[in-house]
Design a protein around this motif. Structure first.
Motif, PDB file in Angstrom:
ATOM      1  N   MET A  82       2.303   4.909  -5.518  1.00  0.00           N
ATOM      2  CA  MET A  82       0.966   5.656  -5.100  1.00  0.00           C
ATOM      3  C   MET A  82       0.740   5.363  -3.614  1.00  0.00           C
ATOM      4  O   MET A  82       1.267   4.239  -3.220  1.00  0.00           O
ATOM      5  N   THR A  83       0.217   6.061  -2.860  1.00  0.00           N
ATOM      6  CA  THR A  83      -0.032   5.934  -1.571  1.00  0.00           C
ATOM      7  C   THR A  83      -1.276   5.040  -1.351  1.00  0.00           C
ATOM      8  O   THR A  83      -1.816   4.671  -2.438  1.00  0.00           O
ATOM      9  N   ASP A 112      -3.380   8.004 -11.253  1.00  0.00           N
ATOM     10  CA  ASP A 112      -1.995   8.731 -10.857  1.00  0.00           C
ATOM     11  C   ASP A 112      -2.447   9.426  -9.714  1.00  0.00           C
ATOM     12  O   ASP A 112      -3.641  10.283  -9.895  1.00  0.00           O
ATOM     13  N   ASP A 113      -1.609   9.430  -8.684  1.00  0.00           N
ATOM     14  CA  ASP A 113      -1.924  10.381  -7.431  1.00  0.00           C
ATOM     15  C   ASP A 113      -1.762  11.772  -7.579  1.00  0.00           C
ATOM     16  O   ASP A 113      -2.124  12.669  -6.932  1.00  0.00           O
ATOM     17  N   GLU A 114      -1.096  12.161  -8.803  1.00  0.00           N
ATOM     18  CA  GLU A 114      -0.623  13.326  -9.038  1.00  0.00           C
ATOM     19  C   GLU A 114      -1.668  13.817 -10.133  1.00  0.00           C
ATOM     20  O   GLU A 114      -1.574  13.579 -11.318  1.00  0.00           O
ATOM     21  N   ALA A 163      -7.360   8.849  -8.651  1.00  0.00           N
ATOM     22  CA  ALA A 163      -6.388   9.479  -7.985  1.00  0.00           C
ATOM     23  C   ALA A 163      -5.634   8.573  -7.109  1.00  0.00           C
ATOM     24  O   ALA A 163      -4.721   8.554  -6.422  1.00  0.00           O
ATOM     25  N   SER A 164      -6.336   7.056  -6.815  1.00  0.00           N
ATOM     26  CA  SER A 164      -5.692   6.214  -6.008  1.00  0.00           C
ATOM     27  C   SER A 164      -6.068   4.726  -6.452  1.00  0.00           C
ATOM     28  O   SER A 164      -7.000   4.799  -7.395  1.00  0.00           O
TER      29      SER A 164
END
Length: 545
Positions: A84-85, A34-36, A61-62
């Motif tokens: 996610m980015t 999760d990117d958060e 995170a990615s």
């Protein structure tokens, strides 16, 4: 309300305090993507992982970072967000599915969109949860994946056990049939077609029976004889049956019988020599093979067996031949017989460097003693070196064809003493650097044995894995370690069995299979020989300490 508290409430609509670890044995690895940061760390810190049978918890995170974690740690379960980015969670799943079909995947999303759910189903995602996530719901989903993985693992173990049990039953059925068939029992004859179809044998295969007769040792007790016989049989199964070059079984008098498959190259004779050499090296016995006649087809196999039995029962110890050499024969003609003995001895000593060079020194002394001409010495040297070279190449796959050309040029026109020196140099170069390679090979073999004790390990199978011949591996292993390869396998298996008996409640039969024994009687005999007690007795002794 503080931000941290808000995030916790966002991630989990919680019902009470989270559970503490329950002390269960952990087994699986999970990745949270999760990117958060607050969300992924919230999941990581909120779950009672140990009680859920989760051993390691990784975070990313990615999607790119997740790919690296997966490559390095290979988690069995992944929980990932969709949005996610760089790369979405579903794109990550798509990439994973190209490499790993078995990973259990749970997808999280804050959007209740049918298109996401449809894509997730197509990518074989195992659960699809909407944010904000209920702690119990996520825990339940993860536990479902753990239970599935555990069930799959147990099924695979049971499948392996069933396959092994089936293999043991098949081998027993094969041996029972072969014993009955060569004795001419009618029911076996009626089942021949069924037998050939089940085991995929050619009815017209040309075969030859060999009775393997170990040397008799008067000091052996019944248990030792039985253990030795079982060990010989296992080696034969690996060397002959394992390479699909024949069938090993025992007859009604418990003699080891091998039905060698024959061909025009007479490979069965070479195989029998290799088998005798390995048994001599590994068990320090001097077995011999009593041959029957070569017969075409299973229908005539009993004739070959009867011939071998007849030869065994009617053979007599022969007195050594005493003869006087014809003094009129040339020295070179007489030396030819001696030379062939030297050549055979050196070829058989590949893998025993010191012994090989000792034999060569004796050869040099014989050349001087027989006062051979320079021309004949050159001829013998080249033949000797060529034989050693091809035997070494056959055993190890090492060597270069240019070496013999160089030797031939060096020997051209050489005087007797120089020819011997040149040949010695050729042998030195041939075996140069072998010691380091030998130690590395033995190290790899020992590691393979240690890490795979439950496998069907034999000298022949290990030699095949490392691209050398069984005889070469057997001799090298004993020279480097001081014990035979088969002896080492047995010792390591017994050590592992002792540890399992002392530290677990597993049954002796289960332990036998775990350390590579599919015959409980064979395991018990081997264990007793090494420890002085049966497996059950050994466990009782350890528990009393």
């Amino acid at each position: 309300m503080r931000k941290a508290e808000y995030v916790w409430r966002y991630v989990f609509r919680r019902n009470g305090r989270r559970n503490r670890t329950g002390g269960m044995k952990v087994k699986y690895k999970i990745l949270i993507v999760d990117d958060e940061k607050m969300i992924r760390m919230g999941i990581k810190n909120a779950m009672p992982w140990e009680s859920m049978d989760i051993e390691k918890v990784y975070t990313a995170a990615s999607a790119m970072e997740a790919a690296e974690v997966i490559k390095k740690h290979q988690p069995e379960i992944m929980v990932t967000d969709i949005s996610m980015t760089e790369m979405s969670g579903l794109e990550l799943v798509e990439q994973i599915r190209k490499q790993n079909e078995g990973m259990r995947i749970i997808v999280l999303t804050g959007y209740d969109r049918f298109e996401y759910a449809r894509q997730a189903l197509q990518l074989r995602v195992h659960d699809f949860l909407l944010k904000p996530i209920d702690e119990k719901e996520l825990k339940k989903s993860i536990l479902e994946q753990v239970r599935w993985l555990e069930s799959e693992r147990k099924n695979k173990e049971e499948d392996v056990s069933r396959i092994r049990a089936k293999g043991v039953r098949q081998q027993l059925a094969l041996e029972q049939f072969m014993c009955a068939f060569i004795l001419g029992k009618p029911k076996a004859g009626e089942r021949l077609e069924e037998f050939l179809e089940e085991f995929h044998f050619d009815r017209e295969q040309e075969m030859r029976i060999g009775l393997l007769m170990p040397e008799v040792r008067g000091e052996e007790d019944a248990e030792s004889r039985s253990l030795r016989s079982m060990t010989i049989r296992q080696i034969c199964l690996g060397m002959v049956d394992g390479q699909k070059k024949g069938i090993t079984f025992t007859d009604e008098k418990s003699r080891i019988v091998i039905s060698f498959f024959c061909n025009r190259e007479k490979e069965e004779e070479e195989l029998s020599r290799q088998l005798v050499d390995i048994l001599s090296d590994e068990l320090e016995i001097k077995p011999r093979i009593i041959w029957g006649s070569i017969r075409k087809g299973f229908d005539n196999l009993s004739i070959s067996y009867n011939d071998a039995v007849f030869a065994l029962e009617h053979e007599r110890e022969a007195f050594e031949r005493i003869y006087t050499m014809d003094l009129s024969r040339k020295q070179e003609d007489i030396f030819q017989e001696v030379f062939q003995e030297f050549r055979t001895a050196m070829v058989c000593s590949i893998g025993e460097r010191e012994k090989l060079f000792h034999i060569f020194d004796r050869f040099c002394m014989a050349v001087e003693s027989y006062n051979l001409s320079a021309k004949y010495t050159r001829s013998c040297c080249f033949e000797l070196a060529s034989s050693v070279y091809f035997a070494y190449f056959s055993d190890t796959g090492s060597g270069g064809s240019e070496q013999l050309s160089v030797l031939m040029k060096a020997l051209s026109g050489a005087e007797r003493e120089h020819a011997l020196k040149v040949t010695n140099m050729f042998l030195e170069r041939l075996f140069a650097g072998e010691e380091g390679e030998v130690h590395e090979l033995v190290k790899k073999v020992k590691r393979r044995i240690y890490e795979n004790l439950a496998d069907d390990l034999t000298v022949a199978s290990l030699a095949g894995e490392f691209y050398v011949t069984p005889n070469y591996l057997s001799r090298l292993f004993k020279r480097v370690t001081g014990e035979g390869c088969n002896e080492y396998i047995v010792r390591k298996r017994i050590e592992q069995a002792k540890s399992l008996l002392a530290t677990t409640t597993l049954k002796a039969g289960e332990i036998a299979v775990m350390v590579g024994y599919h015959d409980m009687n064979y395991f018990s005999l081997a264990f007793k020989k090494h420890t002085g007690a049966s497996p059950i007795k050994y466990r009782e002794q350890v528990q009393k300490r």
